[in-house]
Design an enzyme around this catalytic site. Sequence first.
Site, PDB file in Angstrom:
ATOM      1  N   GLY A  44       2.323 -10.499  11.186  1.00  0.00           N
ATOM      2  CA  GLY A  44       3.215  -9.975  12.225  1.00  0.00           C
ATOM      3  C   GLY A  44       3.417 -10.969  13.358  1.00  0.00           C
ATOM      4  O   GLY A  44       4.532 -11.180  13.833  1.00  0.00           O
ATOM      5  N   CYS A  67      -3.133   1.608   6.933  1.00  0.00           N
ATOM      6  CA  CYS A  67      -3.394   1.054   8.266  1.00  0.00           C
ATOM      7  C   CYS A  67      -3.789   2.158   9.224  1.00  0.00           C
ATOM      8  O   CYS A  67      -4.311   1.886  10.297  1.00  0.00           O
ATOM      9  CB  CYS A  67      -2.214   0.238   8.768  1.00  0.00           C
ATOM     10  SG  CYS A  67      -0.722   1.185   8.890  1.00  0.00           S
ATOM     11  N   ASN A  76       0.797  -1.232   0.000  1.00  0.00           N
ATOM     12  CA  ASN A  76       0.000   0.000   0.000  1.00  0.00           C
ATOM     13  C   ASN A  76       0.829   1.281   0.000  1.00  0.00           C
ATOM     14  O   ASN A  76       0.314   2.339  -0.367  1.00  0.00           O
ATOM     15  CB  ASN A  76      -1.005  -0.005   1.164  1.00  0.00           C
ATOM     16  CG  ASN A  76      -0.333   0.100   2.508  1.00  0.00           C
ATOM     17  OD1 ASN A  76       0.757  -0.416   2.698  1.00  0.00           O
ATOM     18  ND2 ASN A  76      -0.973   0.773   3.444  1.00  0.00           N
ATOM     19  N   GLU A  93       4.873  -3.086  12.390  1.00  0.00           N
ATOM     20  CA  GLU A  93       3.831  -2.071  12.217  1.00  0.00           C
ATOM     21  C   GLU A  93       2.632  -2.784  11.623  1.00  0.00           C
ATOM     22  O   GLU A  93       2.677  -3.207  10.461  1.00  0.00           O
ATOM     23  CB  GLU A  93       4.305  -0.959  11.272  1.00  0.00           C
ATOM     24  CG  GLU A  93       5.412  -0.112  11.832  1.00  0.00           C
ATOM     25  CD  GLU A  93       5.054   0.549  13.134  1.00  0.00           C
ATOM     26  OE1 GLU A  93       3.849   0.745  13.411  1.00  0.00           O
ATOM     27  OE2 GLU A  93       5.982   0.859  13.904  1.00  0.00           O
ATOM     28  N   GLU A 127       8.808   3.551  14.447  1.00  0.00           N
ATOM     29  CA  GLU A 127       9.502   3.918  13.211  1.00  0.00           C
ATOM     30  C   GLU A 127       9.630   5.430  13.139  1.00  0.00           C
ATOM     31  O   GLU A 127       8.865   6.153  13.770  1.00  0.00           O
ATOM     32  CB  GLU A 127       8.687   3.471  12.006  1.00  0.00           C
ATOM     33  CG  GLU A 127       8.687   1.982  11.794  1.00  0.00           C
ATOM     34  CD  GLU A 127       8.257   1.639  10.382  1.00  0.00           C
ATOM     35  OE1 GLU A 127       9.117   1.297   9.582  1.00  0.00           O
ATOM     36  OE2 GLU A 127       7.049   1.731  10.095  1.00  0.00           O
ATOM     37  N   GLY A 147       2.655  -4.688   7.872  1.00  0.00           N
ATOM     38  CA  GLY A 147       1.659  -5.521   7.208  1.00  0.00           C
ATOM     39  C   GLY A 147       0.578  -5.919   8.193  1.00  0.00           C
ATOM     40  O   GLY A 147       0.301  -5.194   9.156  1.00  0.00           O
ATOM     41  N   SER A 148       0.018  -7.078   7.959  1.00  0.00           N
ATOM     42  CA  SER A 148      -1.140  -7.478   8.769  1.00  0.00           C
ATOM     43  C   SER A 148      -0.705  -7.994  10.142  1.00  0.00           C
ATOM     44  O   SER A 148       0.415  -8.496  10.324  1.00  0.00           O
ATOM     45  CB  SER A 148      -1.922  -8.581   8.052  1.00  0.00           C
ATOM     46  OG  SER A 148      -1.187  -9.784   8.087  1.00  0.00           O
ATOM     47  N   GLN A 161      -8.092  -8.373  -2.049  1.00  0.00           N
ATOM     48  CA  GLN A 161      -8.543  -7.228  -1.259  1.00  0.00           C
ATOM     49  C   GLN A 161      -9.964  -6.826  -1.658  1.00  0.00           C
ATOM     50  O   GLN A 161     -10.807  -6.526  -0.820  1.00  0.00           O
ATOM     51  CB  GLN A 161      -7.550  -6.074  -1.498  1.00  0.00           C
ATOM     52  CG  GLN A 161      -7.449  -5.092  -0.373  1.00  0.00           C
ATOM     53  CD  GLN A 161      -7.120  -5.699   0.966  1.00  0.00           C
ATOM     54  OE1 GLN A 161      -6.278  -6.597   1.064  1.00  0.00           O
ATOM     55  NE2 GLN A 161      -7.807  -5.261   2.005  1.00  0.00           N
ATOM     56  N   LYS A 178      12.489  -6.993   1.128  1.00  0.00           N
ATOM     57  CA  LYS A 178      11.553  -7.918   0.464  1.00  0.00           C
ATOM     58  C   LYS A 178      10.241  -7.149   0.314  1.00  0.00           C
ATOM     59  O   LYS A 178       9.443  -7.068   1.240  1.00  0.00           O
ATOM     60  CB  LYS A 178      11.361  -9.159   1.345  1.00  0.00           C
ATOM     61  CG  LYS A 178      10.939 -10.426   0.606  1.00  0.00           C
ATOM     62  CD  LYS A 178       9.663 -10.309  -0.199  1.00  0.00           C
ATOM     63  CE  LYS A 178       8.428 -10.634   0.592  1.00  0.00           C
ATOM     64  NZ  LYS A 178       7.186 -10.473  -0.211  1.00  0.00           N
ATOM     65  N   GLU A 236     -10.358  -4.992  10.795  1.00  0.00           N
ATOM     66  CA  GLU A 236      -9.810  -4.047   9.827  1.00  0.00           C
ATOM     67  C   GLU A 236     -10.325  -4.370   8.423  1.00  0.00           C
ATOM     68  O   GLU A 236     -10.212  -5.504   7.964  1.00  0.00           O
ATOM     69  CB  GLU A 236      -8.282  -4.129   9.853  1.00  0.00           C
ATOM     70  CG  GLU A 236      -7.634  -3.107   8.943  1.00  0.00           C
ATOM     71  CD  GLU A 236      -6.110  -3.095   9.059  1.00  0.00           C
ATOM     72  OE1 GLU A 236      -5.510  -4.173   9.181  1.00  0.00           O
ATOM     73  OE2 GLU A 236      -5.535  -1.992   9.028  1.00  0.00           O
TER      74      GLU A 236
END
Length: 479
Positions: free
Chosen positions: A228, A279, A149, A245, A457, A223-224, A326, A172, A378
């Site tokens: 995670g 997110c 995203n 995150e 971050e 990511g998700s 999605q 990656k 989400e």
Amino acid sequence: MLQGQHLIGGKWRGSGDAFITRSPSNLEEAVGQYPLGTAEDAFAAVDVARQALPAWEKFNTQGRCDILRRVGEALTGRAREIGTLLAREEGKTLREAVGETQRAAQAFFYYAGEVVRHPGQFYNSLRDGHHVIVSYEPVGVVSLITPWNFPIAIPAWKVAGALAYGNTCVLKPSEFAPGCAVMLGRILEESGLPAGVFNLVHGDGRVLGDTLVAQSDAVSFTGSTRTGRAILQTAAAHMTKVQLELGGKNPLVVLDDADFDTAVEVALQGTFGQTGQRCTGSERLIVTRGIHDAFIERLTKKVAALRVGHALEENTEVGPVATAPQLEKNLTFIARALEEGAQLAAGGTRLERPTPGHYLAPTLFVNTTPHMQLNREETFGPIAGVIQVADLEEAIAVATDCELALSAGICTTNIRSAERFRRASPSGTVMINAPTAGIDYHVPFGGRVPSGYGGRELGPASAEFFTEIKTAYVNHGSL
Ligand code: UN1
């Protein structure tokens, strides 16, 4: 079509099988072709990154700063070209994509400064004739696993941070939008980064992830929450440092005393900007009784008027949904919300456009309740539900009754209410009269578990993840 390759130890190379990306604005258009990496590729990338580490750690400070600055300049100069590739491959509008590329450039400029700003500390020791030096050293080889995203901004801020503090890295990128990472790799090379300091591998995270996590010293993932958690388990087994995150289910509270136009705009931008695929996007609109009816009337009109179209078309305001899974997920959420009794105010259906793509009408539900799936999980799409509440206290209760805690917002002109909300919110990011999405690069960003884990971050706080502390006691004798 972009011919992407892995970049391992300064060599661009492919391996066996390849995969193709297609534009979500036009599924007939192939955008890039990339090698499908294997665990061996991931292993090789970490290995060369480790070999490159001692020299990069010692690399001249001004030289390291200059390289990062040159990357920022190249990204700025090529923002339209890279933004166009991004918009084609991921589907956000060209304006959003160019803006994102500029943000990527800003991250490099910021971290170029961090190279020289990065401090240590000097203490007197408790012992006579001694002092103590605290220094911050690179953590080592850092693997960076990034989502589709923000395919240039997130790789940029992770790579720039890793390199600034003297680490080498393996990126990656998401297999849904890896083109910008290839561009970034080329720019890093052209900017004079020594071979092996930055490496790039493409493919499926389920194939590459374990090796990257197991072999690296640290891994930063966006990511998700589900992925995670899996990364965290592998990291725990190998004692790899992790920064995660993850997901959000971000509330935006609108109080009766809000500035009306600001509140509508904040809700519109926060919810539907970037096709809702952030997110940090606002997914729960919690609105007090007095303003509720007028607010949803105006918001519904604005949502229905949003121009959905091809990412590269001049007047498109909302691009297509990025991927087929999605889109499927969004449609499932919509069907379930209807089943659960939510009332559709705008959108709710797929749209036809001249080119075949993942077009979905921006969707607004009203008369929703906190327990509906729409308000609990989400969605990560252009979908939001409005929940009516009596007052600030009920708004806070609803907003905080959710395990995800990434970003939260409130629109009010009452400073006391804003402060009450800021303190009550468990989220890592709180926005007052501003959209829940859209963050600055020079301040910390992240959420609490399970929206985030292992340090923030961006901003100076990111040094905590990218460095290890060394405390040195120096016996210099009596002077
Ligand atoms: C933003 O809101 O500007 O993937 C950035 C995401 C977040 C970044 C949000 N990690 O949506």
